[in-house]
Design an enzyme around this catalytic site. Structure first.
Site, PDB file in Angstrom:
ATOM      1  N   LYS A 121      85.175   3.646  45.121  1.00  0.00           N
ATOM      2  CA  LYS A 121      84.639   4.170  43.866  1.00  0.00           C
ATOM      3  C   LYS A 121      83.117   4.262  43.919  1.00  0.00           C
ATOM      4  CE  LYS A 121      87.035   3.926  40.313  1.00  0.00           C
ATOM      5  NZ  LYS A 121      87.880   4.738  39.478  1.00  0.00           N
ATOM      6  N   ARG A 152     101.588  12.613  35.375  1.00  0.00           N
ATOM      7  CA  ARG A 152     101.939  11.348  36.012  1.00  0.00           C
ATOM      8  C   ARG A 152     102.740  10.441  35.079  1.00  0.00           C
ATOM      9  NH1 ARG A 152      99.822   6.194  36.504  1.00  0.00           N
ATOM     10  NH2 ARG A 152     100.299   5.218  38.498  1.00  0.00           N
ATOM     11  N   LEU A 188      96.110   3.890  43.223  1.00  0.00           N
ATOM     12  CA  LEU A 188      95.395   3.494  44.442  1.00  0.00           C
ATOM     13  C   LEU A 188      94.693   2.177  44.184  1.00  0.00           C
ATOM     14  CD1 LEU A 188      93.679   6.883  45.396  1.00  0.00           C
ATOM     15  CD2 LEU A 188      95.418   5.696  46.755  1.00  0.00           C
ATOM     16  N   GLU A 237      95.576  16.945  41.753  1.00  0.00           N
ATOM     17  CA  GLU A 237      94.734  16.627  40.601  1.00  0.00           C
ATOM     18  C   GLU A 237      94.292  17.932  39.943  1.00  0.00           C
ATOM     19  OE1 GLU A 237      94.627  13.410  40.613  1.00  0.00           O
ATOM     20  OE2 GLU A 237      93.113  12.855  39.123  1.00  0.00           O
ATOM     21  N   ASP A 283      88.350  13.800  40.090  1.00  0.00           N
ATOM     22  CA  ASP A 283      88.385  13.103  38.816  1.00  0.00           C
ATOM     23  C   ASP A 283      88.964  14.019  37.739  1.00  0.00           C
ATOM     24  OD1 ASP A 283      88.023  11.104  37.052  1.00  0.00           O
ATOM     25  OD2 ASP A 283      85.850  11.303  36.889  1.00  0.00           O
ATOM     26  N   LYS A 305      92.567   7.215  53.780  1.00  0.00           N
ATOM     27  CA  LYS A 305      94.004   7.097  54.059  1.00  0.00           C
ATOM     28  C   LYS A 305      94.216   6.886  55.556  1.00  0.00           C
ATOM     29  CE  LYS A 305      95.106  10.134  50.195  1.00  0.00           C
ATOM     30  NZ  LYS A 305      95.440  11.467  49.718  1.00  0.00           N
ATOM     31  N   GLU A 313      88.796  11.787  52.138  1.00  0.00           N
ATOM     32  CA  GLU A 313      88.665  12.997  51.296  1.00  0.00           C
ATOM     33  C   GLU A 313      88.127  12.600  49.925  1.00  0.00           C
ATOM     34  OE1 GLU A 313      92.784  13.412  51.983  1.00  0.00           O
ATOM     35  OE2 GLU A 313      93.332  13.069  49.892  1.00  0.00           O
ATOM     36  N   ASP A 331      92.780  43.993  37.529  1.00  0.00           N
ATOM     37  CA  ASP A 331      93.523  44.261  36.289  1.00  0.00           C
ATOM     38  C   ASP A 331      94.335  45.552  36.389  1.00  0.00           C
ATOM     39  OD1 ASP A 331      92.586  42.027  35.129  1.00  0.00           O
ATOM     40  OD2 ASP A 331      91.055  43.014  33.907  1.00  0.00           O
ATOM     41  N   CYS A 364      65.429  16.469   2.470  1.00  0.00           N
ATOM     42  CA  CYS A 364      65.009  17.083   1.200  1.00  0.00           C
ATOM     43  C   CYS A 364      65.814  16.556   0.015  1.00  0.00           C
ATOM     44  CB  CYS A 364      65.088  18.600   1.280  1.00  0.00           C
ATOM     45  SG  CYS A 364      66.779  19.218   1.258  1.00  0.00           S
ATOM     46  N   TYR A 383      96.805  16.923  47.397  1.00  0.00           N
ATOM     47  CA  TYR A 383      96.362  16.044  48.481  1.00  0.00           C
ATOM     48  C   TYR A 383      97.461  15.160  49.070  1.00  0.00           C
ATOM     49  CZ  TYR A 383      95.876  13.510  44.092  1.00  0.00           C
ATOM     50  OH  TYR A 383      96.101  12.993  42.847  1.00  0.00           O
ATOM     51  N   LYS A 405      87.785  11.823  45.974  1.00  0.00           N
ATOM     52  CA  LYS A 405      88.694  11.359  44.926  1.00  0.00           C
ATOM     53  C   LYS A 405      88.390  12.230  43.696  1.00  0.00           C
ATOM     54  CE  LYS A 405      90.343   7.221  42.588  1.00  0.00           C
ATOM     55  NZ  LYS A 405      90.445   7.825  41.282  1.00  0.00           N
ATOM     56  N   GLU A 449      89.430  46.108  38.863  1.00  0.00           N
ATOM     57  CA  GLU A 449      90.357  46.650  39.868  1.00  0.00           C
ATOM     58  C   GLU A 449      91.622  45.786  39.935  1.00  0.00           C
ATOM     59  OE1 GLU A 449      87.252  48.746  42.942  1.00  0.00           O
ATOM     60  OE2 GLU A 449      87.477  46.588  43.027  1.00  0.00           O
ATOM     61  N   CYS A 476      64.512  23.560   3.189  1.00  0.00           N
ATOM     62  CA  CYS A 476      64.461  22.145   3.593  1.00  0.00           C
ATOM     63  C   CYS A 476      63.478  21.993   4.755  1.00  0.00           C
ATOM     64  CB  CYS A 476      65.861  21.688   4.024  1.00  0.00           C
ATOM     65  SG  CYS A 476      65.861  20.084   4.835  1.00  0.00           S
ATOM     66  N   CYS A 519      73.061  20.795   4.892  1.00  0.00           N
ATOM     67  CA  CYS A 519      72.091  20.932   3.825  1.00  0.00           C
ATOM     68  C   CYS A 519      71.899  22.439   3.672  1.00  0.00           C
ATOM     69  CB  CYS A 519      70.781  20.257   4.249  1.00  0.00           C
ATOM     70  SG  CYS A 519      69.399  20.719   3.216  1.00  0.00           S
ATOM     71  N   CYS A 565      70.888  15.224   1.663  1.00  0.00           N
ATOM     72  CA  CYS A 565      70.113  15.502   2.872  1.00  0.00           C
ATOM     73  C   CYS A 565      69.088  14.389   3.089  1.00  0.00           C
ATOM     74  CB  CYS A 565      69.407  16.851   2.726  1.00  0.00           C
ATOM     75  SG  CYS A 565      68.232  17.171   4.040  1.00  0.00           S
TER      76      CYS A 565
HETATM   77  S1  IVH Z   1      96.367   9.767  46.906  1.00  0.00           S
HETATM   78  C1  IVH Z   1     100.290   7.559  47.128  1.00  0.00           C
HETATM   79  N1  IVH Z   1      94.236  11.271  47.008  1.00  0.00           N
HETATM   80  O1  IVH Z   1      93.354   8.911  41.889  1.00  0.00           O
HETATM   81  C2  IVH Z   1      99.086   8.396  47.116  1.00  0.00           C
HETATM   82  N2  IVH Z   1      94.807  10.310  44.902  1.00  0.00           N
HETATM   83  O2  IVH Z   1      93.002   6.171  40.945  1.00  0.00           O
HETATM   84  C3  IVH Z   1      98.350   8.292  45.877  1.00  0.00           C
HETATM   85  N3  IVH Z   1      93.292  10.943  43.069  1.00  0.00           N
HETATM   86  O3  IVH Z   1      96.635   8.407  40.791  1.00  0.00           O
HETATM   87  C4  IVH Z   1      97.292   9.218  45.566  1.00  0.00           C
HETATM   88  N4  IVH Z   1      91.967  12.241  44.265  1.00  0.00           N
HETATM   89  O4  IVH Z   1      95.652  10.799  40.601  1.00  0.00           O
HETATM   90  C5  IVH Z   1      95.017  10.508  46.226  1.00  0.00           C
HETATM   91  N5  IVH Z   1      92.377  12.658  47.252  1.00  0.00           N
HETATM   92  C6  IVH Z   1      93.172  11.908  46.473  1.00  0.00           C
HETATM   93  C7  IVH Z   1      92.916  11.746  45.105  1.00  0.00           C
HETATM   94  C8  IVH Z   1      93.751  10.921  44.348  1.00  0.00           C
HETATM   95  C9  IVH Z   1      92.226  11.753  43.059  1.00  0.00           C
HETATM   96  C10 IVH Z   1      93.809  10.237  41.887  1.00  0.00           C
HETATM   97  C11 IVH Z   1      95.300  10.161  41.794  1.00  0.00           C
HETATM   98  C12 IVH Z   1      95.606   8.684  41.681  1.00  0.00           C
HETATM   99  C13 IVH Z   1      94.298   8.126  41.196  1.00  0.00           C
HETATM  100  C14 IVH Z   1      94.169   6.666  41.512  1.00  0.00           C
END
Ligand code: IVH
Length: 682
Positions: free
Chosen positions: A342, A156, A103, A194, A137, A318, A133, A57, A439, A246, A135, A55, A459, A454, A436
């Site tokens: 971390k 970046r 960070l 991110e 990846d 933060k 919040e 589409d 064999c 973020y 982080k 739909e 084999c 192989c 191989c």
């Molecule tokens: S804040 C000045 N918030 O983690 C504010 N960074 O290891 C800087 N990242 O370079 C970033 N989740 O790419 C912020 N909720 C989050 C994040 C976040 C992932 C990344 C970001 C930063 C890296 C640092």
């Protein structure tokens, strides 16, 4: 972003437009765009689609038609403008409006207490309010919006300058092409976020790479960051990237407009972004007074980490109040008002001791690195596939090297890189065998392939692997016939090929160690039961190259008897759902081989089900003609159970999103407390 009333109106408008079909005209164009944007939002931000793909589409094509009939109607933020055109020549270097700082990191409660103590010293307060919040990846991006339009997306880079990757960024459906910043009086804004690839898409992407004989990527982060810089935006689009934003790093106000109250606190800025249609961590954020609750929440979230559909490697804490953030300032590397917490590393270093070579059921010879056992991501790893000769060269691996390994989430562990700086000179070059290992016949490599094979189908390694695959759980599911038993029966000369599974001499087995009467009865019973497995399982069990469970189902649906496939032309095969030249070629090759046909005839004479019973009994129901794709975890059923229900009602399961897909069933986002921003503009 959309109020209840707006949602109702847009749903109604969708139904009306769909009813209008070919009658949709220029007068509908603005509404059509609004409707399409609304459905993109439901799908990519809310994870709660309201429209079937077909739909969507249909409406999308109607808009394309109107715009191409009169290009003066085209707008830069039209949903059609995500369509990728051509290749990117290079990525110009661009300067960020504000340097993209990193960070500072913390790893335990003491580190966070230290951070809080410094924050209190710098602000002169007894207690600080924090916004916490995930982080994410993935790969960092910056987005610039001017007069409500997305005008630039950049990586970046070194933090000061990055690569301009706007064309690829436009392929990310959770990044709006326009957003009503003007409703807040904002004229220009630079947003940081991110880019991610979710775990399911990453797994599928890696499976595709491996099917093509290419090495998989070590983690979703590399996949996301790498995709941002590929030259073909259409390919970037296919990888289904997602984005969380973020941080508003910079903004200017329209003349005379006051700064909106949302921009007094970080939490408010996330609400503002969410309200504008971005995927900010609005639902995931938590606000706490004092560091103790922050620490408790970080610990709690770490446990939930694996339940999320995407990878996170920690939490970001933060200082919530922007005035306090300004007071605290920043170093040249990171802001003093934020810190990353971390999670436990999923990486470890260990020594690559030696390399062994395994022969798979298709003859592919895979080098496997034997490692000094090391704990990573909750498991002990002692061997890792290193895929092929190219990969060994690319990663510069030598026997005796120290290597960095990673186990991202539930992904198979991978070697991220070797650490050549710690070489002592005693390391040995890895020399790929020419013959191989089982064999001894010569290995071959096709021109565009990376894998040595192989090609002796007799084999012993291949024969054993084919039988192991045939009896395995997802194939014929013969319980009690594990890898070790297949190998044992083969070595003892009791089993030579797939039909041999149904001709086992139990008299000989009964005298063997570990085989009491009970286990023999169970095995006999399981073998007997497997004869009535549905046809798609048998097709999958044959181990035809590139034919996974989904393609096996497609094939089974198309026929009433398996041997019909020997009369299918390559073209006819390619007309089937999900079957392209590569898969079709492989199926055609298999059914052109007389030995394979003789094997199938023998299996039928042994009592196996080569007919598609379901099809003959008419597999129709309420869902006949409808296609489904399930992703993620369902709340009450296993995915396979939901698929079985769909199929029992005449529906079909597709292997990926395509124009032929009617229903995409997506996982529900985890419930997190959140409230809508008070000053919502919509
Ligand atoms: S804040 C000045 N918030 O983690 C504010 N960074 O290891 C800087 N990242 O370079 C970033 N989740 O790419 C912020 N909720 C989050 C994040 C976040 C992932 C990344 C970001 C930063 C890296 C640092």
């Amino acid at each position: 972003m959309y109020s209840k009333d707006q949602t109702r109106e847009l749903r109604q408008a969708s139904t009306d437009l769909l009813k209008k079909g070919g009658q949709i005209n220029v007068a509908d164009i603005d509404l059509l765009r609004d409707v399409l944007r609304f459905h993109e939002y439901r799908y990519y931000i809310m994870n709660d689609p309201l429209l079937a793909d077909v739909e969507y589409d249909q409406l999308f094509k109607a808009l394309q038609k109107l715009e191409s009939a009169d290009p003066s109607l085209l707008t830069a933020d039209s949903p059609t403008q995500r369509v990728a055109r051509g290749l990117t020549k290079d990525f110009p270097t661009v300067q960020h409006l504000v340097p993209m700082l990193s960070l500072d990191n913390s790893y335990n409660a003491e580190d966070l207490q230290d951070f809080d103590r410094k924050a209190r010293e710098l602000t002169g307060l007894d207690q600080i309010e924090y916004c916490v919040e995930p982080k994410f990846d993935g790969g960092s991006i910056s987005l610039i919006y001017e007069n409500d339009l997305l005008i630039r997306g950049a990586t970046r880079g070194d933090g000061v300058e990055g690569d301009e990757v706007t064309a690829n960024v436009k392929q990310i459906r959770s990044i709006p092409l326009s957003a009503k910043f003007s409703a807040y009086g904002i004229q220009q804004a630079e947003i940081r976020g991110e880019v991610l690839i979710n775990k399911d898409n990453f797994r599928q992407y890696n499976e595709k790479l491996m099917e093509e004989g290419l090495p998989p990527l070590a983690n979703p982060r590399n996949a996301a960051a790498g995709t941002l810089r590929i030259k073909d935006p259409a390919e970037a689009g296919k990888r289904n990237l997602e984005a969380f934003v973020y941080h508003i790093s910079y903004y200017t106000m329209q003349k005379g407009k006051p700064v909106p109250p949302e921009l007094r606190q970080h939490g408010g800025s996330l609400s503002l972004l969410w309200d504008l249609g971005f995927r900010s961590p609005e639902k995931e954020k938590k606000i706490f007074k004092g560091i103790d609750k922050v620490i408790a929440w970080c610990n709690e979230f770490e446990i939930q980490r694996d339940d999320l559909p995407y990878e996170i490697d920690g939490m970001v804490i933060k200082v919530n109040d922007f005035a306090l953030q300004d007071k605290m300032g920043m170093t040249s590397h990171h802001p003093r008002w934020a810190i990353a917490y971390k999670f436990k590393a999923r990486q470890a270093t260990t020594r690559l001791l030696t390399v062994e070579y395994q022969v798979g059921r298709t003859g592919a010879v895979t080098p496997v690195a034997k490692l000094e056992p090391v704990a990573v991501g909750g498991v002990t790893v002692s061997s890792i596939s290193i895929h092929n000769e190219e990969y060994i060269k690319e990663k510069d691996l030598m026997e005796g090297d120290m290597v960095l390994i990673e186990r991202a989430g539930d992904v198979i562990p991978q070697i991220v890189k070797s650490l050549p700086d710690s070489r002592k000179g005693t390391e040995k070059k890895i020399i790929f065998p020419k013959t191989c290992p089982v064999c001894k016949s010569h290995l071959f490599k096709e021109e565009e392939e990376a894998v040595w094979r192989c090609i002796n189908i007799e084999c012993p390694a291949q024969v054993v692997e084919r039988i192991i695959h045939f009896v395995s759980k997802d194939a014929m599911d013969i319980r009690g016939f594990g890898d070790a038993n297949v190998r044992k029966f083969y070595e003892l000369g009791l089993l030579h090929d797939i039909p041999g599974v149904y001709k086992l001499d139990f008299g000989k087995i009964s005298g063997m160690e570990g085989f009491g009467q009970k286990s023999i009865n169970n095995l006999q019973q399981a073998i007997l039961q497997s004869k009535s497995q549905p046809l798609h399982r048998l097709i999958y069990a044959l181990g035809i190259r590139f034919v996974g469970e989904t393609t096996a189902k497609t094939l089974a649906q198309a026929i009433t008897h398996l041997l019909e496939l020997k009369d299918y032309s390559l073209e006819a095969l390619q007309n089937l759902e999900d079957v392209g030249p590569k898969v079709g070629g492989s199926i055609h090759h298999f059914f052109s081989n007389q030995n394979n046909i003789a094997m199938l005839e023998e299996l039928e004479s042994l009592g196996l089900q080569l007919k598609n019973e379901k099809k003959q009994l008419t597999a129709t129901g309420n869902l006949t003609g409808q296609s489904f794709l399930f992703t993620g975890t369902l709340p009450t059923l296993k995915r396979s159970e939901a698929e079985a229900i769909v199929e029992a009602n005449g529906g079909i399961i597709l292997g990926g999103v395509s124009a032929k897909l009617n229903y995409l069933v997506v996982e529900k986002m985890p419930e997190v407390n959140w409230t809508r921003p008070k000053n919502s503009t919509r």
